[in-house]
Motif scaffolding. Sequence first.
Motif, PDB file in Angstrom:
ATOM      1  N   ARG A  80       0.674  -1.262  -0.068  1.00 33.46           N
ATOM      2  CA  ARG A  80      -0.126   0.097   0.106  1.00 33.46           C
ATOM      3  C   ARG A  80       0.700   1.175  -0.050  1.00 33.46           C
ATOM      4  O   ARG A  80       0.283   2.222  -0.406  1.00 33.46           O
ATOM      5  CB  ARG A  80      -0.930   0.043   1.212  1.00 33.46           C
ATOM      6  CG  ARG A  80      -2.129  -1.033   1.278  1.00 33.46           C
ATOM      7  CD  ARG A  80      -3.088  -0.705   0.116  1.00 33.46           C
ATOM      8  NE  ARG A  80      -3.792   0.582   0.657  1.00 33.46           N
ATOM      9  CZ  ARG A  80      -4.734   1.043  -0.371  1.00 33.46           C
ATOM     10  NH1 ARG A  80      -4.885   0.400  -1.420  1.00 33.46           N
ATOM     11  NH2 ARG A  80      -5.388   2.207  -0.042  1.00 33.46           N
ATOM     12  N   ALA A  81       2.072   1.227   0.355  1.00 29.50           N
ATOM     13  CA  ALA A  81       3.020   2.356   0.415  1.00 29.50           C
ATOM     14  C   ALA A  81       3.373   2.834  -0.826  1.00 29.50           C
ATOM     15  O   ALA A  81       3.378   4.205  -0.899  1.00 29.50           O
ATOM     16  CB  ALA A  81       4.418   2.006   1.135  1.00 29.50           C
ATOM     17  N   VAL A  82       2.998   2.082  -1.950  1.00 32.15           N
ATOM     18  CA  VAL A  82       3.382   2.624  -3.512  1.00 32.15           C
ATOM     19  C   VAL A  82       2.141   3.622  -3.639  1.00 32.15           C
ATOM     20  O   VAL A  82       2.246   4.618  -4.199  1.00 32.15           O
ATOM     21  CB  VAL A  82       3.459   1.340  -4.395  1.00 32.15           C
ATOM     22  CG1 VAL A  82       3.235   1.882  -5.632  1.00 32.15           C
ATOM     23  CG2 VAL A  82       4.573   0.445  -4.022  1.00 32.15           C
ATOM     24  N   VAL A  88       0.455  11.050  -2.846  1.00 29.57           N
ATOM     25  CA  VAL A  88       0.904  12.320  -2.542  1.00 29.57           C
ATOM     26  C   VAL A  88       1.510  13.254  -3.552  1.00 29.57           C
ATOM     27  O   VAL A  88       1.367  14.259  -3.982  1.00 29.57           O
ATOM     28  CB  VAL A  88       2.285  12.178  -1.553  1.00 29.57           C
ATOM     29  CG1 VAL A  88       3.021  13.463  -1.129  1.00 29.57           C
ATOM     30  CG2 VAL A  88       1.646  11.581  -0.237  1.00 29.57           C
ATOM     31  N   ARG A  89       2.112  12.421  -4.627  1.00 30.08           N
ATOM     32  CA  ARG A  89       2.715  13.132  -5.751  1.00 30.08           C
ATOM     33  C   ARG A  89       1.675  13.526  -6.422  1.00 30.08           C
ATOM     34  O   ARG A  89       1.840  14.768  -7.265  1.00 30.08           O
ATOM     35  CB  ARG A  89       3.402  12.116  -6.543  1.00 30.08           C
ATOM     36  CG  ARG A  89       4.889  11.704  -5.998  1.00 30.08           C
ATOM     37  CD  ARG A  89       5.687  10.893  -6.714  1.00 30.08           C
ATOM     38  NE  ARG A  89       6.031  11.431  -7.945  1.00 30.08           N
ATOM     39  CZ  ARG A  89       6.500  10.940  -8.952  1.00 30.08           C
ATOM     40  NH1 ARG A  89       6.804   9.610  -9.039  1.00 30.08           N
ATOM     41  NH2 ARG A  89       6.907  11.730 -10.132  1.00 30.08           N
ATOM     42  N   ARG A  90       0.321  12.881  -6.766  1.00 26.37           N
ATOM     43  CA  ARG A  90      -0.809  13.260  -7.533  1.00 26.37           C
ATOM     44  C   ARG A  90      -1.536  14.636  -7.014  1.00 26.37           C
ATOM     45  O   ARG A  90      -1.896  15.224  -7.660  1.00 26.37           O
ATOM     46  CB  ARG A  90      -1.570  12.343  -7.603  1.00 26.37           C
ATOM     47  CG  ARG A  90      -1.324  11.123  -8.592  1.00 26.37           C
ATOM     48  CD  ARG A  90      -2.519  10.242  -8.950  1.00 26.37           C
ATOM     49  NE  ARG A  90      -3.320   9.816  -7.780  1.00 26.37           N
ATOM     50  CZ  ARG A  90      -2.884   8.445  -7.321  1.00 26.37           C
ATOM     51  NH1 ARG A  90      -2.196   7.642  -8.021  1.00 26.37           N
ATOM     52  NH2 ARG A  90      -3.579   8.136  -6.129  1.00 26.37           N
ATOM     53  N   ARG A  91      -0.895  14.970  -5.790  1.00 26.29           N
ATOM     54  CA  ARG A  91      -1.724  16.101  -5.365  1.00 26.29           C
ATOM     55  C   ARG A  91      -0.913  17.376  -5.688  1.00 26.29           C
ATOM     56  O   ARG A  91      -1.079  18.478  -4.610  1.00 26.29           O
ATOM     57  CB  ARG A  91      -1.922  16.089  -3.930  1.00 26.29           C
ATOM     58  CG  ARG A  91      -3.041  14.905  -3.555  1.00 26.29           C
ATOM     59  CD  ARG A  91      -3.287  14.801  -1.959  1.00 26.29           C
ATOM     60  NE  ARG A  91      -4.213  13.639  -1.771  1.00 26.29           N
ATOM     61  CZ  ARG A  91      -4.758  13.291  -0.278  1.00 26.29           C
ATOM     62  NH1 ARG A  91      -4.485  14.233   0.431  1.00 26.29           N
ATOM     63  NH2 ARG A  91      -5.523  12.347  -0.351  1.00 26.29           N
ATOM     64  N   GLY A  92      -0.073  17.196  -6.702  1.00 29.84           N
ATOM     65  CA  GLY A  92       0.412  18.601  -7.055  1.00 29.84           C
ATOM     66  C   GLY A  92       1.533  19.285  -5.998  1.00 29.84           C
ATOM     67  O   GLY A  92       2.499  18.786  -5.721  1.00 29.84           O
TER      68      GLY A  92
END
Length: 447
Positions: A80-82, A88-92
Amino acid sequence: MNVLERSVRAANSCYNRGLQLARQRDLSGAVPYLKRALELNKDLTDARNLLGLIFYEMGEVGDALVQWVISIDLRTENNRAVFYLDDVRRRGGQLASFSKMIERYNVALEAAKNGNYDTAIHQLAGIVAQHPNYVRAGLLLSLLYIEAGDYKRADHYLKLVRKTDRMNQTAVRYADAAEQEKRRIQKKQDKPREEIDNGSRTYSHREMSDDEVLIPSTYRESTGWQTGLNIAIGLLIGAAAVIFLYMPTKRAELNSSHNAELREMDRKLASANSALRDVEVNHSSAEEEKSALQSQVDMLTEGENSKLSQYQKLAGILNDFRNNDYAHAAELYATLDVSQLTDIDDGSGVSVQQIYQSVAGKMNSEGYLSLYSRAEVQFQAGNYRAAIDLYDKSLAINQNYEPALFRKAMAYKALGDTENANTFFAEVISRFPGTELARQAESEKTQ
């Protein structure tokens, strides 16, 4: 049952207890159990992922990211860490926002240490408005409001902290201290006025009727001058009583009250300073725990070149190796910034550098050739931009691979980009003089 089996069972027990507390939103209470579980079994990725989630929920984003990256290093598949890192990265710009939050908190803490409470409150209020779940900021802000005597606002922010971490012991202590102080002030305000001294009454406890008034037998009417003299004597006696009896007593009473107020202010200040020291100690302890990881966390906000991106690429390369997808592994390897892969001394026994070395040999010897072959396919299909990208990745692994540099120049020429084509033809000629490709480059250059 051997030692290893007992250790694994104990780790699972600690994890289950931590999970139970987390479900009850006792986040700070769950953390010690999860850390203990990882001490007993470093490979317990469920405990590590949950610990990262708790850190993230409490606003400790740097700690959360580190736990998830280590988790992926330990196990890539079905982890699930992936998903958490991708989310987090998708949230700009969220990472940049968290980085700014930490900077503002440090400014507020420094201001509080120097006695600039207004500045600290202003900074912390802005942080909590944007990140209401940042427990550390909420605790410090409530403490400063307690010191300022604004118990209503302090109570508001303590409730906000306990909304995130229901059983936070520091918040409970602050709330108890504020409630005791409010009760003390209310008790002082509601203290009843002292009853009039019964000795001041010159009549009996029952009311006397007109016919019960006693007139001494020695009483007679006073003359005018006697009345005036009696009044003057009364005034002198009254003035003397004020000077010699009332004033010293009143002065002593005022001094006693003033001293009591000073003692109470000293007590409140000592209590607030003690609580502030608790916050500073907690902060200092957290900073010491993160000192070994700070260089990695500082770069997590730098986009695709951040440490987080490099760890994810390395995890992807390992996954491609397991699936025998060496072509895609080579493409990731070409963009990997090895300088950002740093070992973390967290007691887990996992070495990122060892993981990197396990794939570097094959990639350095074969990866650039695989990328070159894929680039040639794109070139023949007329996809020159895609071909250039793959030629660049081939050269990133082996910068001395002359065919990739020459074909890159040819791709630019096919696109009609004469300037770039001539630049790379000239580089082939200067770096590889006397070779067949250097002679071809000379003829291909546009004059």
